[in-house]
Motif scaffolding. Structure first.
Motif, mmCIF file in Angstrom:
data_model
loop_
_atom_site.group_PDB
_atom_site.id
_atom_site.type_symbol
_atom_site.label_atom_id
_atom_site.label_comp_id
_atom_site.label_asym_id
_atom_site.label_seq_id
_atom_site.Cartn_x
_atom_site.Cartn_y
_atom_site.Cartn_z
ATOM 1 N N VAL A 280 0.853 -1.184 0.000
ATOM 2 C CA VAL A 280 0.000 0.000 0.000
ATOM 3 C C VAL A 280 0.892 1.239 0.000
ATOM 4 O O VAL A 280 1.755 1.381 0.869
ATOM 5 C CB VAL A 280 -0.938 0.029 1.230
ATOM 6 N N ALA A 281 0.696 2.114 -0.969
ATOM 7 C CA ALA A 281 1.397 3.391 -1.045
ATOM 8 C C ALA A 281 0.479 4.465 -0.476
ATOM 9 O O ALA A 281 -0.668 4.595 -0.906
ATOM 10 C CB ALA A 281 1.756 3.719 -2.491
ATOM 11 N N VAL A 282 0.980 5.215 0.494
ATOM 12 C CA VAL A 282 0.199 6.259 1.148
ATOM 13 C C VAL A 282 0.797 7.612 0.797
ATOM 14 O O VAL A 282 1.983 7.845 1.012
ATOM 15 C CB VAL A 282 0.188 6.069 2.684
ATOM 16 N N LEU A 283 -0.038 8.497 0.253
ATOM 17 C CA LEU A 283 0.362 9.866 -0.025
ATOM 18 C C LEU A 283 -0.435 10.777 0.892
ATOM 19 O O LEU A 283 -1.635 10.546 1.097
ATOM 20 C CB LEU A 283 0.094 10.240 -1.478
ATOM 21 N N ALA A 284 0.218 11.797 1.441
ATOM 22 C CA ALA A 284 -0.434 12.706 2.382
ATOM 23 C C ALA A 284 -0.267 14.143 1.920
ATOM 24 O O ALA A 284 0.730 14.486 1.284
ATOM 25 C CB ALA A 284 0.161 12.522 3.774
ATOM 26 N N ASP A 285 -1.265 14.984 2.264
ATOM 27 C CA ASP A 285 -1.226 16.353 1.753
ATOM 28 C C ASP A 285 -0.369 17.319 2.560
ATOM 29 O O ASP A 285 0.459 18.007 2.009
ATOM 30 C CB ASP A 285 -2.642 16.913 1.540
ATOM 31 N N LEU A 286 -0.531 17.398 3.859
ATOM 32 C CA LEU A 286 0.141 18.414 4.675
ATOM 33 C C LEU A 286 0.693 17.811 5.965
ATOM 34 O O LEU A 286 0.382 16.665 6.301
ATOM 35 C CB LEU A 286 -0.835 19.551 5.022
ATOM 36 N N GLY A 287 1.421 18.623 6.698
ATOM 37 C CA GLY A 287 2.149 18.229 7.889
ATOM 38 C C GLY A 287 1.539 17.203 8.824
ATOM 39 O O GLY A 287 2.105 16.129 9.040
ATOM 40 N N SER A 288 0.388 17.492 9.413
ATOM 41 C CA SER A 288 -0.151 16.549 10.390
ATOM 42 C C SER A 288 -0.696 15.282 9.741
ATOM 43 O O SER A 288 -0.769 14.239 10.383
ATOM 44 C CB SER A 288 -1.214 17.203 11.273
ATOM 45 N N ALA A 289 -1.030 15.332 8.473
ATOM 46 C CA ALA A 289 -1.418 14.108 7.764
ATOM 47 C C ALA A 289 -0.204 13.194 7.661
ATOM 48 O O ALA A 289 -0.301 11.981 7.878
ATOM 49 C CB ALA A 289 -1.971 14.436 6.377
#
Length: 138
Positions: A71-80
Motif C-alpha cells: 500500500v502506497a500512502v500519499l499525504a497532503d500536509l504536515g499533520s497528515a
C-alpha cells in the motif's frame, strides 16, 4: 512466484479534507482508466466529518486498499504526514508492506495510480509518485 503475483499495489490518499481526498482519488482513477483495478482509498478528514486527520480513518482506508501487493500512502500536509508516520511506527495499525510516499499530493497520486494500474510493484509506484516533484509547468 510471490504471494502478490497478479495483485496490484493499493493507494491511500490522506488529506485534511474528505472532499479533497475523494476528488484527488476520483481524478487519479479517471486518468488511469476506471477499469484499471487499482484500489484507491481516500482518507480525508476526521471521524465526525470535520477537517483534520484521523488515524482510524487512515487505518480503515489502508485496509480497504490492500490487495496484497503493498500500500502506497500519499499525504497532503504536515499533520497528515505525522499521522501516517505514527501509524507506521506502531507497526500493527496498517497492512504489511505499507509505505509513506514522499510525493506531491495530486501529481503524485496520479502517477502512483497509473503506475500501479500497469502492475508495477510498490517500489516502482513509489518512484513514479516521487518523480512527480520534477514535473514542470512552464
Amino acid at each position: 512466484m510471490s504471494d502478490s503475483a497478479g495483485k496490484l499495489v493499493g493507494i491511500v490518499l490522506v488529506s485534511h479534507s474528505a472532499a479533497v481526498a475523494e476528488s484527488v482519488a476520483e481524478l487519479a482513477k479517471a486518468l488511469a482508466g476506471r477499469s484499471a483495478g487499482v484500489s484507491v482509498a481516500p482518507a480525508g478528514g476526521t471521524l465526525d466529518g470535520g477537517f483534520g486527520t484521523s488515524s482510524e480513518v487512515v487505518s480503515a482506508a489502508a485496509a480497504a486498499a490492500d490487495q496484497g501487493a503493498g500500500v502506497a500512502v500519499l499525504a497532503d500536509l504536515g499533520s497528515a504526514v505525522l499521522t501516517v508516520k505514527a501509524l507506521l511506527a506502531e507497526g500493527d495499525e496498517l497492512p504489511e508492506n505499507t509505505r509513506l510516499v514522499d510525493a506531491p499530493f495530486v501529481e503524485g497520486a496520479v502517477a502512483a495510480v497509473v503506475t500501479a494500474s500497469a502492475g508495477a510493484d510498490l517500489a516502482a509506484v513509489e518512484a513514479a509518485a516521487a518523480e512527480a516533484y520534477g514535473y514542470r509547468k512552464e
